[in-house]
Scaffold this motif. Structure first.
Motif, PDB file in Angstrom:
ATOM      1  N   UNK A 751       0.824  -1.207   0.000  1.00  0.00           N
ATOM      2  CA  UNK A 751       0.000   0.000   0.000  1.00  0.00           C
ATOM      3  C   UNK A 751       0.859   1.257   0.000  1.00  0.00           C
ATOM      4  N   UNK A 752       1.926   1.234   0.801  1.00  0.00           N
ATOM      5  CA  UNK A 752       2.798   2.419   0.872  1.00  0.00           C
ATOM      6  C   UNK A 752       3.981   2.292  -0.083  1.00  0.00           C
ATOM      7  N   UNK A 753       4.135   1.109  -0.676  1.00  0.00           N
ATOM      8  CA  UNK A 753       5.274   0.833  -1.563  1.00  0.00           C
ATOM      9  C   UNK A 753       6.581   1.168  -0.858  1.00  0.00           C
ATOM     10  N   UNK A 754       6.733   0.579   0.336  1.00  0.00           N
ATOM     11  CA  UNK A 754       7.918   0.890   1.132  1.00  0.00           C
ATOM     12  C   UNK A 754       8.259  -0.301   2.027  1.00  0.00           C
ATOM     13  N   UNK A 755       9.509  -0.323   2.485  1.00  0.00           N
ATOM     14  CA  UNK A 755       9.946  -1.354   3.429  1.00  0.00           C
ATOM     15  C   UNK A 755      10.258  -0.684   4.761  1.00  0.00           C
ATOM     16  N   UNK A 756       9.636  -1.139   5.844  1.00  0.00           N
ATOM     17  CA  UNK A 756      10.042  -0.631   7.167  1.00  0.00           C
ATOM     18  C   UNK A 756      11.357  -1.298   7.562  1.00  0.00           C
ATOM     19  N   UNK A 757      12.466  -0.723   7.121  1.00  0.00           N
ATOM     20  CA  UNK A 757      13.769  -1.398   7.201  1.00  0.00           C
ATOM     21  C   UNK A 757      14.177  -1.752   8.624  1.00  0.00           C
ATOM     22  N   UNK A 758      13.969  -0.841   9.558  1.00  0.00           N
ATOM     23  CA  UNK A 758      14.402  -1.122  10.932  1.00  0.00           C
ATOM     24  C   UNK A 758      13.626  -2.303  11.497  1.00  0.00           C
ATOM     25  N   UNK A 759      12.340  -2.344  11.219  1.00  0.00           N
ATOM     26  CA  UNK A 759      11.483  -3.447  11.685  1.00  0.00           C
ATOM     27  C   UNK A 759      11.919  -4.765  11.056  1.00  0.00           C
ATOM     28  N   UNK A 760      12.051  -4.772   9.743  1.00  0.00           N
ATOM     29  CA  UNK A 760      12.456  -5.999   9.036  1.00  0.00           C
ATOM     30  C   UNK A 760      13.833  -6.451   9.527  1.00  0.00           C
ATOM     31  N   UNK A 761      14.737  -5.482   9.704  1.00  0.00           N
ATOM     32  CA  UNK A 761      16.086  -5.819  10.157  1.00  0.00           C
ATOM     33  C   UNK A 761      16.061  -6.521  11.505  1.00  0.00           C
TER      34      UNK A 761
END
Length: 1741
Positions: A751-761
């Motif tokens: 939906x936002x076309x984004x990766x929550x990098x800190x969360x995924x990391x």
């Protein structure tokens, strides 16, 4: 002889009282007069006698089970014996030994015992149960089998041994409990460890050797796994599983009449499919049961409704198991409106028709049912029947099973069997045995059809049921047991109408089914009673059945899920209220992050200020996020996840509840969407609106997990001590545990076309800690147009739980873990497979509606970059859209090729109609390749990589092996169509192939671990956010691999240089010693030696080049260390090796020529000295002879030393006067240098030639070289942005001059004569440096002035050096310095003194000591370099990038502004100074360098002593001269012995060899000590001056590299090797630090080129652009050899931002400008953050 007397009374009758196994007790009546009795007893094998004084005896030590004859006589006092009395008795046998239970079945027990030595015995074995005899057996052997026992009962077994005479042993007892049917079946199927309910879904889905091999089942234990494997692949042949014990057995020679074998063994060794299904359901946990039911439903198999609990009458109502079935159908009542029903089957209100059997029945109920539910053109076996594989095998545990199936219409009246949906239940077994199940069906069904043959008395069972269901009796008139009267009686008692009785007469099955169909159809249409599975659990409870979802965890989870979802009225409103963090704020954050990279809206603003403003906005948005407290819904959600027991149930309930909510609106929206898309041009606005509505109406678990991610991301930005932060820190752990449980993680928020990098990391890092050390992964990704079956494909292939439905379902990208078992782990080279499912790529038309084409490109690039295997999914009906999708995919592959990733690619063509598709589609494959080639060319142009012309240039692709053809999913028309068997088989073949490909991948790459995978996510996503991916990509894994390669290359390069330095030193030694030690027979001259040395040099270089190339090749062959990522740099390093060889060869050959030329000149001097020495020696010897002849010994003794001095002086002057001392000819070095300068400049313009005409070189190079504006192009001055030309040129001139100055100084320190190659090398250096800095824009006048200045200075120094050399080597001066030595020799000879000691000391001092000192300083340079690049300095000198890191780290630590200015403005000089400081620091105490020197001194001293020892063993014609010459000859490879000194030592030498040798040994040892003391006194600076190889220069070349600097900010290039094609720097800096000044405001500029090159509006002007504005974004057009990627993160350039913010005023003052406008965010950067950014930029862990 025994005398028998009749007078002696005989004893009475012998009585046998007790018989034991080894003893017998006897008694008798004795006569009155007799007190002694003799008993004799014998058996067939023994005879024994005993005497008794009593009338009773116990005979012991007898053999068990043996007949004995006892004879008794009375014995008188005189020894006479009476007549004997006899009796026969048999000892009792012992019970059998080792009596045990050998095998236990459901109805049989096998017993074993030891029957050895029991030929005439029999054994009686009796089976008891509860004290009652069940069976009795007599056996002669040692085993017996009791059959026909009851399952699950306990029995005792008693055995006695029975002799032929009837004698019996005591009983031996053992016990056994027969297995229940389920125990027996579990044992046969090998599932005991999983019972009950221990087999999990993850056990089934894990990748093991079974899941990817086609070996037929070899045992019963293989069958359940084969069934599960096929079922998970939704293969409709799953129930047809059987095994053959010995398929390879050859039956051709068997004689069926004479050979004994079991015709029926197949029957006995098979298992009914229903038993397999039932057993697996009993062994499976709730989630596997649910998955099995879902897959069985897809295959149109019947599914368990009531699951029998084996040998008990208990059942389980399988409500939970069926909850996941969703069916979509169109009843005829809705077909006119084109409506449809989509709902969970447990919620559907459907008429339920049940089929049961009473007694035996000759009609196959299940077969009739299958025909009833099947369209005549589309027959399918919903229920297992006797004519199926193993369907006729007797059922062991599945009787009592109630199965359920459905008929669901598609809306087509010509196809549908029933117009409305109907549920069908089928009870297995006789209702007489399973009354409770029958009762349940009667209470829940609309109608019950009872199949029978003979009612007899069984009809009472039918009349006893008080049920709402109509009962229909179905009988077979043709069966033998059919009784019409009984049927009438039963019908009467049950008040059944004629229509309720269905009889099969002579009609065939088709007509019979037709009648049955009409009855069922009538029931559906005319009876309103409908059943709902969800409500039927009440009746199940009433009848005592268990309900599978009654367990506490499930119910608690259900309540939690219901609390969460019951209040959701409007999805969009709920998301805004309860999931606020993923709404507008998160989407705005995503847009800001991309804008930070793309800078599209910057306009004419200052870029860094604009970026700073964006960061402030981001911070504000995060603050807004952190203001939200966790919502009530999220609090409940996280709380429910925290319980590991309930978590899986909770997520299932949540998913089902949310799907139920969404389905109401989504089903119709998706249908409309599909319809509108078919007429795209007419419905653009409506489609866009529908797409948004679909997005708004979607609510799934991913939204809650996404909110968790946002809660966490907002929390970690808060201060560490805040409680609200601490409360969120456990969230990544929860999500990591979910992943291990098989739940997908959302990688990309669609939906936002984004990766929550800190969360995924943090989730992946926690996951990594959970699975350590088993953390190797391989990644499989699927890409394709939306709604082409991608998720279904992955679901079928791996059983992964991705959402599957029609329409735009999977938004973004999800990843899921699949475990790899130990048996296949080694083959695959990984511990887990990671499966990534992506949002379907939109067709270009749809992409235009919501701007998603960009999103599709991003997604494709990301997932292709992450994957080891990429599946490109192409639906044949969407082939028109394929071309555009291929372009996206090809873009992604080109990008990966450029960054070193090489994913494998498989094209999967779905919905292929024909089995021979692969052959028939050869033309299509050719067309596909043409399209791929076309797309490659187009994409390559867009990516500025025109070298890629064909798809095969980008990736390994074989049209024959990389294309897979998959038939359509459904076999027939849904919803009653089962999955096409061809689909399942084709997907299975694809899976097997993929596993093979993965296995091959691990041979080329070592695979990523989870942390490395995470690094790929981060770097790929950061690069994706920039528009120019290839030039924006930075990855620490690639950086690490590149650094390792550079480190290794530097080792090889240094080894190459070190060996060539060693060879060069030896070559110079050979040249210097050539004339001294040349044999008289040797006719070669220096020219010949030079040719030979050149040949040897080339050979040595060839060898070293080959070795280095081999090292390079071997390095790239290894699989560890991610070498494949840097393969694109291989050619750069190959070229660097060639370049190194070329430069070394050129330099070495020039050096050899210079050495030989200088040596030739020296040889003339040596010849003069030799002539003088020889003449002097003759005259001295002649004088001595004359003095001795003319004077008596007495008078001789009277000659004083003064008189001898006078004699010597006379002959010395005579000799000097006789010789001509021409010496070396003095040259005018200025003329030589100027001549070469003119030659160098002759290609320049006429004005240069004119200026050279009047030049006098002697006048140049006296003052400091200063730049004037005439040296620059005047037009630049008029049009430049910043007036830095003079500074840039001055810096360039200073650097060049410093390099040349150092070269001249080095030559001067070596005390050699001038050679023409020296100035040649200087001019070459100047040309090279000017060429590499031509972008500065200097004029020919500048070049000429600089060369004149340097040549003038050099000529002056070389002239002095030349004159000094001539003076030093003047023959007269050289001879005079040895005059005293000759004089002393003359006196010694006259007085006949022993010269051994003095000559030895002279030889050591004059010849050996200078040679040893030269040797040490020749060897010390490489040693110092070795020390510097090892140990504590290894890191900073390992690669150019790490060197830069070390410099910048030290600068920020010292915090010295002047040092920063020097680093920025005079980088080369700064580096040289820094390296020199490092050497001084390391060796300042002198101890370390002294150890190196002492080592060389020790070694060469040992060699010298060894040379003396070896020379002593040889004989020498010339006496002491020959001895000395021999010693020198042995040392000629290492030591340069001064020829003139050697001559002076050997002349006038009368020493004896042995004493001389002894003194020489002492002198050499003393010399070692002397030199040690001398070396200690010289500091490191003094040593460095004397070294032949300057360590500081070697280290400088190692870390300085090509010397190129960024054309915008002057950051130095760090690329490895000398011949790299692209220059690069890890961190770029604000251009103001490089003197860039805004021409209007006169302020320092804050722009950073790594930002500018990605911005839209920014332009630059320079010499190369003819001072016209050129977009930074297209900088490669002007500077094609520079690669300036985007910063790895926003924080990456914090280092220089910190420096500029800290010293802004000082830099302005230094550069004569106004201070820069520092962006607000820069001022908040701390020193710690600056250091961290440095680590990030240089990938320092």
């Amino acid at each position: 002889m025994i005398f028998v007397s009749t007078d002696v009374p005989a004893p009475g009758e012998i009585l046998v009282h007790r018989i034991g196994t080894s003893s017998i007790t006897l008694s008798w009546d004795g006569p009155d007069s007799i007190s002694t009795f003799e008993l004799t007893y014998f058996s067939p094998t023994t005879t024994k006698t005993s005497i008794s004084n009593a009338t009773a005896i116990e005979v012991e030590d007898l053999c068990p089970g043996t007949e004995y004859t006892f004879s008794l006589v009375s014995v008188s006092a005189n020894g006479d014996r009476s007549v004997g009395v006899e009796v026969t008795a048999c000892t009792r046998p012992v019970p059998p030994d080792k009596f045990k239970v050998e095998n236990v079945g459901t109805t049989s027990v096998t017993l074993m015992w030891d029957a050895s030595g029991c030929k005439e015995k029999k054994f009686q074995v009796v089976c008891f149960q509860n004290g009652r005899i069940i069976q009795e057996e007599m056996a002669e052997s040692g085993s017996v089998v009791f059959s026909d026992l009851s399952p699950g009962k306990k029995y005792s077994f008693h055995i006695t041994t029975v002799l032929p005479n009837g004698s019996r042993s005591k009983e031996a007892v053992t016990y056994a409990q027969t297995k229940t049917n389920i125990q027996s079946l579990l044992h046969d199927l090998g599932l005991e460890q999983y019972y009950p309910n221990k087999l999990s879904l993850s056990d089934v889905l894990q990748i093991d050797s079974r899941s990817v091999t086609d070996e037929p089942a070899q045992s019963l234990s293989s069958l359940p796994w084969l069934f599960l494997k096929k079922l998970m692949m939704v293969n409709v042949t799953a129930r047809s599983v059987k095994y053959s014990c010995n398929e390879s057995e050859d039956w051709s020679d068997v004689d069926i009449y004479n050979d004994t074998f079991d015709f029926f063994k197949d029957q006995n060794s098979s298992v009914n499919p229903l038993d397999i299904v039932t057993t697996l359901f009993l062994c499976s946990d709730c989630f596997l049961q649910q998955e099995m039911v879902s897959k069985m439903s897809m295959c149109q198999f019947s599914v368990p409704l009531l699951l029998p609990k084996c040998d008990t009458q208990q059942c389980t109502y399988m409500l939970w198991a069926m909850r996941d079935i969703v069916k979509k159908f169109r009843p005829h009542s809705l077909s006119d409106q084109r409506g449809f029903v989509e709902d969970r089957i447990v919620h559907s209100e459907l008429p339920l028709v049940s089929f049961v059997r009473l007694g035996d029945c000759s009609i196959s109920k299940s077969q009739i049912l299958n025909k009833l539910l099947s369209n005549p053109q589309q027959y399918h076996d919903t229920f297992v029947h006797c004519d199926m594989d193993c369907g006729d095998v007797p059922r062991k545990i599945s009787n009592g099973l109630v199965e359920m199936g459905w008929y669901l219409p598609c809306g087509n009246k010509n196809i549908d069997v029933f117009p409305e949906p109907v549920a069908v239940a089928n009870l297995r077994g006789d209702i007489r045995t399973f009354e409770t199940q029958y009762s349940f069906l009667c209470q829940t069904s609309t109608a019950v059809f009872v199949f029978f043959d003979n009612l007899d008395t069984n009809y009472k069972l039918l009349t006893d049921q008080h049920a709402k269901a109509q009962v229909f009796l179905v009988g077979n008139v043709q069966s033998k047991g059919f009784n019409l009267e009984q049927l009438k009686k039963t019908a009467s008692e049950m008040s059944l109408k004629k229509n309720n009785i269905i009889l099969k007469t002579n009609q065939n099955d088709a007509n019979f089914v037709k009648n049955l169909h009409s009855v069922v159809n009538h029931i559906i249409n005319n009876h309103p009673e409908k059943a709902c599975l969800e409500r039927m659990d009440t009746i199940a409870h009433e009848l005592g059945f268990q309900v599978d979802e009654d367990i506490q965890e499930c119910q608690k989870a259900k309540n939690n899920a219901d609390v969460l979802t019951k209040n959701i009225q409007e999805t969009l409103q709920f998301k805004e209220d309860q999931l606020p963090l993923q709404g507008k704020i998160w989407k705005d954050l995503a847009k800001l992050e991309k804008e930070e990279c793309r800078l599209r809206k910057a306009g004419d603003q200052n870029i860094e200020t604009y970026k700073s403003d964006l960061q402030i906005k981001k911070t504000e948005l995060r603050k807004q996020q952190s203001k939200y407290d966790i919502s009530e819904a999220m609090s409940c959600f996280v709380s429910a996840l925290s319980s590991s027991q309930e978590r899986s149930y909770f997520l299932k309930w949540m998913r089902m509840n949310l799907d139920n909510l969404s389905r109401k609106s989504l089903s119709s929206l998706r249908e409309q969407y599909k319809e509108k898309c078919q007429k795209f041009s007419e419905n653009k606005e409506e489609i866009a609106k529908l797409d948004q509505q679909i997005s708004n109406s979607s609510l799934g678990i991913e939204h809650f997990l996404r909110e968790m991610g946002q809660l966490y991301e907002a929390a970690v930005l808060l201060p560490e001590n805040l409680e609200s932060r601490q409360q969120m820190l456990h969230l990544p752990r929860l999500c990591a545990e979910l992943m291990l449980d098989g739940f997908p993680l959302e990688l990309v928020d669609g939906d936002a076309s984004n990766i929550p990098l800190r969360w995924v990391r943090d989730v992946l890092l926690y996951l990594n800690s959970l699975v350590q050390p088993n953390n190797k992964i391989m990644v499989v990704t699927v890409l394709g147009v939306q709604s082409t079956g991608k998720s279904t494909l992955l679901n079928t292939m791996f059983g992964v739980q991705f959402a599957v439905s029609s329409g735009r379902c999977t938004r973004g990208a999800f990843m899921q873990l699949i475990k790899v078992t130990e048996d296949i782990k080694k083959k695959l080279g990984c511990d887990y497979l990671v499966i990534i499912d992506t949002e379907g790529l939109k067709s270009p038309e749809l992409a235009k509606l919501d701007d998603s084409h960009e999103h599709d490109n991003e997604l494709a690039t990301l997932v292709v970059g992450l994957s080891d295997i990429t599946i490109i999914n192409i639906a044949m009906e969407n082939s028109t859209e394929m071309k555009d999708i291929l372009q996206i995919v090809v873009h992604a592959f080109i990008r990966m090729k450029e960054v070193g990733k090489k994913p494998k690619c498989l094209f999967v063509h779905q919905n292929v109609a024909d089995v021979s598709a692969h052959d028939k589609n050869m033309r299509d494959r050719k067309l596909l390749l043409e399209q791929l080639n076309e797309m490659t060319e187009a994409a390559a142009k867009m990516e500025n990589k025109q070298e890629y012309k064909k798809f095969t240039d980008v990736i390994e692709y074989d049209p024959e092996t990389c294309n897979w053809y998959i038939p359509g999913l459904w076999h027939g028309n849904p919803p009653m169509a089962p999955v096409n068997a061809g689909y399942s088989e084709a997907v299975y073949d694809l899976k097997k192939n993929m596993i093979e490909v993965i296995g091959k991948c691990k041979n080329k790459t070592s695979g990523n671990n989870i942390t490395e995978f995470l690094e790929w996510i981060k770097s790929l996503w950061n690069a994706v956010k920039f528009e120019n991916f290839i030039f924006s990509f930075r990855n620490s894994l690639v950086a690490d691999a590149y650094m390792r390669l550079c480190t290794e290359f530097h080792k090889w390069e240094w080894s190459f240089k070190k060996q060539m330095h060693s060879w060069s030193t030896q070559a110079e030694t050979r040249v210097s010693n050539f004339e001294t030690f040349k044999l008289k027979s040797d006719k070669s001259d220096m020219k010949d030696l030079l040719c030979k040395l050149k040949q040897e040099a080339v050979t040595k270089l060839d060898t070293l080049e080959k070795t280095t190339m081999e090292n390079l090749s071997k390095y790239f062959e290894q699989t560890e260390g991610h070498v494949y990522l840097v393969e694109k740099y291989k050619q750069d390093f190959v070229n660097s090796v060639k370049c190194l060889r070329r430069e070394t060869e050129s330099s070495l050959l020039m050096q050899l020529e210079a050495t030989v030329d200088i040596r030739r000149g020296m040889n003339n001097l040596d010849n003069i000295k030799k002539t003088f020495t020889d003449t002097m020696e003759k005259k001295v010897l002649g004088l001595l002879e004359e003095l001795r002849r003319n004077n008596s010994s007495e008078s001789e003794a009277q000659i004083t030393d003064k008189e001898l001095d006078g004699f010597f002086e006379k002959i010395w002057q005579e000799t000097i006067n006789e010789l001509s001392f021409t010496g070396l000819k003095k040259r005018n070095i200025y003329d030589c240098v100027f001549k070469q300068l003119r030659e160098n400049m002759k290609q320049k313009s006429g004005s240069v030639a004119e200026q050279l005409v009047n030049v006098k070189l002697v006048n140049y190079g006296r003052e400091v070289f200063k730049i004037t504006k005439e040296f620059c192009f005047k037009r630049w001055f008029k049009r430049m942005i910043h007036d830095n030309s003079a500074e840039d040129l001055q810096q360039l001139a200073d650097n060049i001059f410093q390099t040349c100055y150092q070269f001249v100084q080095d030559k001067g320190e070596r005390s050699l004569d001038y050679h023409g190659t020296y100035i040649e090398e200087i001019l070459h250096t100047i040309d090279e440096r000017l060429m590499s800095n031509k972008n500065i824009g200097f004029s020919e006048e500048f070049e000429l002035s600089l060369k004149l200045h340097i040549c003038g200075f050099s000529a002056r120094t070389f002239q002095d050096m030349h004159e000094c050399f001539i003076k030093e080597n003047d023959p007269r001066r050289c001879l005079n310095q040895f005059k005293d030595k000759y004089q002393n020799d003359f006196k010694d000879l006259f007085h006949d003194r022993d010269q051994c000691q003095r000559k030895a000391e002279e030889f050591t001092k004059l010849c050996l000591m200078p040679a040893v000192e030269t040797f040490i300083y020749s060897s010390l340079g490489p040693d110092i370099v070795d020390k510097m690049i090892q140990g504590k300095n290894a890191f900073q000198f390992s690669t150019r990038a790490f060197f830069q890191y070390s410099l910048l780290k030290e600068l920020v630590t010292e915090d010295d502004f002047k040092q920063y200015v020097k680093y920025i403005s005079s980088y080369e000089l700064f580096v040289k100074g820094w390296i020199l400081d490092q050497i001084n620091k390391q060796f300042s105490n002198g101890h370390e360098v002294f150890e190196l020197e002492a080592g060389h001194l020790r070694g060469i001293t040992k060699e010298m002593l060894e040379a003396v020892k070896m020379a002593q063993k040889e004989t020498h014609e010339d006496g002491i001269k020959g001895f000395i010459h021999c010693i020198c000859k042995k040392l000629e490879q290492k030591l340069i012995i001064p020829k003139d000194a050697l001559e002076t030592v050997m002349v006038l030498n009368n020493a004896s060899q042995e004493p001389f040798a002894d003194w020489l040994n002492k002198s050499v040892e003393e010399m070692e000590q002397t030199l040690k003391e001398q070396l200690k006194k010289v500091d490191i600076q003094g040593k460095l001056c004397k070294l032949k190889m300057k360590p500081q220069d070697e280290l400088f070349k190692r870390v300085f590299g090509c010397g190129k600097q960024c054309p915008f900010c002057s950051a130095p290039c760090e690329a490895g090797g000398e011949a790299h094609t692209d220059h690069c720097a890890s961190v770029h800096r604000p251009q103001g630090l490089g003197r860039y000044i805004n021409e209007q405001k006169k302020k320092l500029v804050t722009n950073i080129c790594s930002t500018n090159v990605h911005s839209e509006a920014q332009c630059f002007k320079c010499f190369q652009t003819n001072f016209e504005s050129h977009p930074y974004k297209r900088y490669r057009e002007i500077f094609p050899d520079w690669h300036i990627p985007a910063d790895a993160s926003i924080q990456a350039s914090d280092y220089w931002k910190y420096v500029m913010a800290r010293f802004n005023d000082k830099f302005a003052e230094e550069y004569n400008a106004r201070p820069a406008d520092i962006p607000l965010m820069w001022k908040s950067i701390t020193k710690k953050q600056a250091e961290n950014s440095l680590k990030e930029s240089f990938s320092i862990k």
